[in-house]
Design an enzyme around this catalytic site. Structure first.
Site, PDB file in Angstrom:
ATOM      1  N   GLY B 196       0.824  -1.206   0.000  1.00 20.98           N
ATOM      2  CA  GLY B 196       0.000   0.000   0.000  1.00 20.98           C
ATOM      3  C   GLY B 196       0.851   1.247   0.000  1.00 20.98           C
ATOM      4  N   ASN B 197       0.448   2.211   0.816  1.00 23.64           N
ATOM      5  CA  ASN B 197       1.166   3.482   0.796  1.00 23.64           C
ATOM      6  C   ASN B 197       1.967   3.720   2.071  1.00 23.64           C
ATOM      7  OD1 ASN B 197      -0.488   4.959   2.837  1.00 23.64           O
ATOM      8  ND2 ASN B 197      -2.103   4.568   1.345  1.00 23.64           N
ATOM      9  N   VAL B 200       0.017   4.596   5.615  1.00 28.51           N
ATOM     10  CA  VAL B 200      -0.481   3.420   6.329  1.00 28.51           C
ATOM     11  C   VAL B 200       0.684   2.500   6.702  1.00 28.51           C
ATOM     12  CG1 VAL B 200      -2.030   1.430   6.208  1.00 28.51           C
ATOM     13  CG2 VAL B 200      -2.704   3.587   5.159  1.00 28.51           C
ATOM     14  N   GLY B 201       1.702   2.461   5.845  1.00 36.23           N
ATOM     15  CA  GLY B 201       2.892   1.662   6.142  1.00 36.23           C
ATOM     16  C   GLY B 201       3.486   2.024   7.501  1.00 36.23           C
ATOM     17  N   GLU B 218       5.498  -3.193   1.032  1.00 33.83           N
ATOM     18  CA  GLU B 218       5.610  -2.908  -0.390  1.00 33.83           C
ATOM     19  C   GLU B 218       4.860  -1.616  -0.643  1.00 33.83           C
ATOM     20  OE1 GLU B 218       7.475  -4.560  -2.336  1.00 33.83           O
ATOM     21  OE2 GLU B 218       7.885  -6.285  -1.062  1.00 33.83           O
ATOM     22  N   CYS B 252       1.681   0.305  -8.614  1.00 36.78           N
ATOM     23  CA  CYS B 252       2.772   0.932  -7.866  1.00 36.78           C
ATOM     24  C   CYS B 252       4.058   1.021  -8.700  1.00 36.78           C
ATOM     25  CB  CYS B 252       3.019   0.205  -6.560  1.00 36.78           C
ATOM     26  SG  CYS B 252       3.275  -1.547  -6.774  1.00 36.78           S
TER      27      CYS B 252
END
Lengths: 517, 515
Positions: B196-197, B200-201, B218, B252
């Site tokens: 994700g981004n 949020v990572g 990732e 991505c």
């Protein structure tokens, strides 16, 4: 006692910046340069063996033999392994041949992550600082080392020697306590390798999360030993006590408690007594072969654990906090809720916990957090397997303690609360490395295969995709039927070929062949 | 639009416990069992291809070719690779031979970490749930999958299919939004695999830190393209636009911007126009070959970026937030501080950034977060190397975009801001496993070698003997010359000796040669 000069807080960001600039200069791209620096780590140790032994004696009251074996031996092992293998480790890796993809030349290249931070504990200050440093150098990273403030003499010496032997812009030592470490953790690193305890491990992981920094955590754990009554008890006793009392029990792989069948406890105790007296013939107080606890706080912590035990002290038990001395101690009949079972002792105290049988031993281990190592003493492969297969741990070691960390080619690493990621050799090199994927796709590939992907999308894409798609494995439950069908198919084919060759030979076409002769 | 049933918060804890119990049952130790489950993931997909394509048509307005190419193909490859190789991946391996230690038979074995959590994004939802699932199963883990709530049709379908095809105790789907996700992150996992981004990572990494849980992240990144004027321009234009507009730019690995020499920009724009019209001959609004943005919120975000750009829109630029449509758009003369150059666009908008030199292009890339991929279009080896050697990224790709993710055997993963850890085949298997080392040391070893270690300590030469030799000291390479001399000396001696031996009548050799 040496006073350790702390790095000034303002200098820490500057050091970080110097390391980053040096990394960006690209000089670590040269493998020859990396090898030179790796060798220098070896010479740093070799040229200063005596001073380092003295420093470790001042810090940990440690006999030079323990320093040679546990610290020098393993650090030099890392030097040799990295020096001899770094060319191989950094080679671009090709993937298995695949018809669909080979024209693109797909491969992956190990590249350095950047500037890494290595935080080492007090217990094996050379191996746990210089070992990962060697791996970071091999990977092509810049590194900042933070040795423990609890070993002032050794850490001071590191701050003196590292800039003398290594590139002073790429590799640095920062000394200090909590404020200095806090400052370090405010900065952005490309990897952090921390060896120590779970409490600080969590703080490091939180700090790393802010920058999305990958980390390696080498934490401790209460390593159990399971003893099989069929074992060579003399050998067992010696290896248990050696692992527990080396470095005064301050090794993360040290055995922390022994699960012994209740009716075998007496026998084991006798053997332990014998080994104990052979280790310290004039008693441990007079022995030069037992190290001291790193500081008074830890000494009184361990003393308290011993004082509060409900087990029976059969060997040792004495302590002198001001001298940081804890006598090597063995305690029998220790219950599971005992003080000695409440935390990692990290000192020379071995509790014996009697259990009914191997099944009870396994359930005791399973009820606790995953340790760094599970030890089994048994000549019986089945007994060993039973314990290993039903437990989880970083290492599964039979008939030995501690030593697995020094075996070249074996990574050291925990699982669950004992941490994650690996130490040693290629495995540690990989912690500090990023595999960068690469390919170069020639134009003609679109003409023969991948042209279908461009809009506007047309139905004939299916035939191209079919070529790329992998076939599925047999559907579960259908495997037997299918292979049976195949076998039938084979026999049918065989029969057909047989029949037709019979026909052919009868129909008189063969004479042609014969004629040729 | 399908309504997605969210998993109740109480059930989340129960599912976690059930997965843990199932893992502890030891059922996943059997490699045959793992293979069966891996194969079932393949059939889950195969048997329901049409339903999944329909779901993704609803969720992303996607043409089925994109679903088959990006989502299905890579999963089938993953299933096949894991099925064929799991025995060798999970096999007990011996450490390299070492004289001092071989008697202890040092070995290592990949063991499952335990219960793994997979958190997947909306953009390539089949591949990014099922591919790590296959690796986690191969590793012997129990798995809880949290698919994206932004693809309700697909996520609902996954919740229906997983229990139909896979072991019901070991493998689970949890659906929900931030509230459910918060609950999920309170629990302790043995590994978390998040795609994700970065925002949020960070939340996930902080939650994982509390439990000392290892992570694979990732994330995305603004992937640059560096264009060499000497490249095959037609090819470059096609592959860049394909990569940027596939799945409406929601990948991505998509190229996000193109660094082009200032005086070459016009030529590039012309080539792109031509490709654009060949992709959408009747205009993108009428094309069925273009997906929609996942949500109105994201469509509005992408629209705002286009509206605010100070660059010149040369193609596209239209947007209809309500139907989640953003036209494939190319913007030229974009500067480093443009709205298009801030966050990841993650939509069908390609920014062209003119630069004066390749060095400026490299500096431009290095001034930003490390991207997932750096793309170069060039026929010139030196040009490609210059860009790749002076930048960092998850992937370094020449004359292509996006496609790397589908290639079996490559460790796909970011570095720096684009995350860490790998997905794909064996590399993802490694993420979900722990290498457990083992030795078994016979008693006699102490007699021949390691007995010196026991107190009372006495002076010993054994440590020195066991210690490895040091590599040569820096600047002292003459060592090698000595060795070479020694070698020649040996050659001469051997030569002399054999000459003596072969002198007629002097030895065995001559008499033998007569036979």
């Amino acid at each position: 006692m040496t006073t350790l000069k702390y790095t000034s807080i303002e200098d820490i960001p500057k050091i970080h910046e110097t390391a980053r600039k040096a990394f960006e200069s690209g000089r670590t791209q040269s493998i020859a340069f990396r090898k030179e620096q790796i060798a220098q780590v070896g010479w740093l140790i070799k040229d200063n063996e005596d001073r380092l032994r003295e420093a470790l004696h001042a810090d940990l009251g440690r006999h030079p033999q323990e320093t040679d074996l546990l610290d020098f031996g393993s650090a030099l092992g890392e030097v040799r392994m990295a020096y001899d293998n770094v060319e191989k480790w950094v080679k671009p890796q090709k993937i298995d041949f695949s018809l669909n993809w080979f024209p693109m030349g797909p491969k992956y290249v190990p590249e350095p992550k950047g500037v890494v931070l290595i935080i080492a504990p007090f217990n094996l200050p050379m191996f746990l600082l210089l070992g990962p440093l060697v791996s970071a150098i091999a990977a092509g990273d810049a590194a900042v080392l933070k040795p423990s403030e609890q070993t002032p003499a050794t850490s001071q010496l590191m701050a003196e020697l590292v800039p003398k032997y290594l590139d002073p812009e790429l590799y640095h030592v920062v000394n200090g306590g909590v404020p200095e470490t806090t400052k370090l953790l405010e900065l952005q690193w490309d990897h952090i390798l921390y060896t120590g305890n779970g409490r600080v491990g969590r703080i490091i992981a939180q700090a790393a999360a802010k920058y999305l920094t990958p980390i390696t955590l080498e934490l401790g754990g209460k390593n159990p030993v399971v003893v099989d009554p069929k074992v060579d008890v003399t050998m067992t006793a010696k290896r248990l006590l050696w692992g527990r009392f080396s470095n005064a029990g301050q090794i993360c792989l040290a055995p922390e408690y022994v699960l012994v069948p209740r009716d075998f406890q007496d026998t084991l105790v006798e053997a332990l007594k014998e080994a104990y007296h052979s280790f310290y013939p004039e008693g441990p107080e007079k022995s030069d072969s037992i190290a001291r606890i790193v500081n008074e706080a830890h000494t009184s912590r361990i003393k308290r654990l011993v004082d509060e035990t409900k087990g029976k002290i059969i060997l040792g038990g004495q302590a002198d906090v001001s001298k940081r001395y804890i006598a090597p101690t063995v305690v029998r009949d220790v219950p599971l809720d005992d003080s000695l079972m409440s935390e990692e002792i990290f000192g020379p105290v071995l509790p014996l916990v009697p259990v009914k049988d191997v099944d009870e031993a396994i359930s005791v281990i399973k009820a606790r957090e995953y340790p760094l190592a599970v030890y089994v003493f048994s000549p019986d492969k089945k007994f060993q397997d039973k314990v290993f297969k039903n437990t989880k741990s970083g290492a599964a070691v039979a008939n030995e303690t501690v030593i697995s960390a020094g075996v070249p080619g074996l990574p050291v690493g925990g699982v669950g609360p004992s941490g994650y990621g690996y130490y040693s050799g290629k495995h540690c090199f990989e912690q500090f490395t990023h595999y960068r994927v690469s390919l170069d796709n020639p134009g003609w590939v679109d003409k023969v295969a991948f042209g279908f992907r461009y809009p506007p999308y047309k139905p004939d894409y299916k035939k191209y995709l079919k070529a790329i798609n992998a076939s599925l494995p047999p559907r579960p439950g259908k495997a037997a039927a299918k292979s049976l069908a195949k076998r039938w198919g084979f026999w049918i084919l065989f029969a057909l070929v047989g029949a037709s060759s019979v026909l052919l030979t009868k129909s008189g076409r063969l004479p042609q062949l014969k004629a040729r002769k | 639009m399908t309504t997605l049933t969210y998993t109740s918060l109480e059930d989340i804890t129960k599912i976690h416990q059930r997965a843990r119990d199932a893992f502890l049952s030891g059922k996943t130790k059997s490699i045959a069992f793992r293979k069966e489950q891996i194969s079932q993931v393949g059939y889950l997909l195969k048997d329901n291809e049409q339903r999944i394509k329909d779901a993704l048509k609803l969720d992303l307005g996607r043409h089925e070719i994109e679903t088959e190419f990006f989502d299905f193909a890579a999963v089938y490859i993953g299933v096949r690779t894991a099925y064929d190789n799991v025995e060798s991946w999970a096999k007990l391996q011996r450490a390299e031979f070492n004289l001092n230690f071989f008697a202890m038979s040092p070995k290592l074995k990949a063991e499952p970490k335990g219960v793994a959590l997979l958190v997947s994004p909306f953009n390539v939802p089949v591949y990014l749930t099922l591919s790590p699932l296959v690796s986690a199963i191969a590793g012997g883990n129990a798995v809880v999958i949290k698919p994206s709530e932004q693809t309700p049709a697909y996520s609902a379908l996954l919740a229906e299919l997983v229990p139909q095809y896979l072991d019901n105790d070991l493998y689970h789907v949890v659906n929900g939004g931030p509230q459910e996700m918060t609950k999920v992150l309170e629990l302790r996992w043995d590994h978390i695999f998040y795609v994700g981004n970065g925002r949020v990572g960070r939340i996930i990494a902080e939650a994982a830190a509390k439990h000392l849980t290892p992570l694979t992240l990732e994330l995305g990144g603004k992937n640059p393209v560096v264009l060499d004027p000497k490249c095959d321009l037609q090819l470059a234009a096609r592959r860049i636009l394909w990569g940027r507009f596939s799945n409406t730019g929601q990948i991505c690995l998509c190229p996000e911007y193109v660094l082009v020499p200032r005086d070459f920009q016009d030529t590039l724009v012309e080539a792109m126009k031509e490709v654009y019209h060949s992709f959408y001959p009747e205009g993108p609004e009428k094309s069925d070959s273009l997906s929609r943005i996942v949500s109105q919120a994201h469509a509005a975000r992408v629209k705002r970026l286009i509206d605010e750009t100070k660059g010149t829109i040369v193609l596209g630029g239209q947007a209809d937030v309500e139907s989640r449509f953003v036209a494939p758009t190319i913007v030229r003369d974009v500067k480093g501080d443009d709205p298009l150059m801030q966050d990841e666009i993650f939509g069908p908008v390609l920014a062209i950034v003119p630069v004066d030199s390749i060095d400026e292009a490299i500096a431009f890339i290095n001034a930003r977060d490390t991207p997932l991929a750096v793309y170069v279009f060039s026929q010139d080896k030196a040009f490609k190397n210059k860009v790749f050697e002076n930048t960092r990224s998850g992937a370094a790709v020449a004359n292509e975009t996006v496609i790397t993710a589908g290639i079996p055997g490559l460790p796909m993963g970011g570095v720096g801001g684009s995350g860490y850890g790998y997905y794909g085949g064996k590399h993802a298997f490694d993420e979900f496993t722990h290498l457990r080392v083992s030795i078994d040391n016979p008693g006699w070893v102490d007699k021949v070698a390691f007995g010196f270690r026991y107190p009372p300590y006495k002076p010993t030469k054994l440590i020195a003997m066991l210690s490895p030799s040091l590599p040569p000291r820096v600047g002292k390479t003459p060592n090698a010359a000595t060795k070479r001399w020694a070698f020649w000396l040996a050659v001469v001696l051997v030569g002399a000796a054999s000459a003596l031996l072969t002198v007629p009548g002097s030895g065995l050799l001559s008499s033998r040669s007569k036979l």
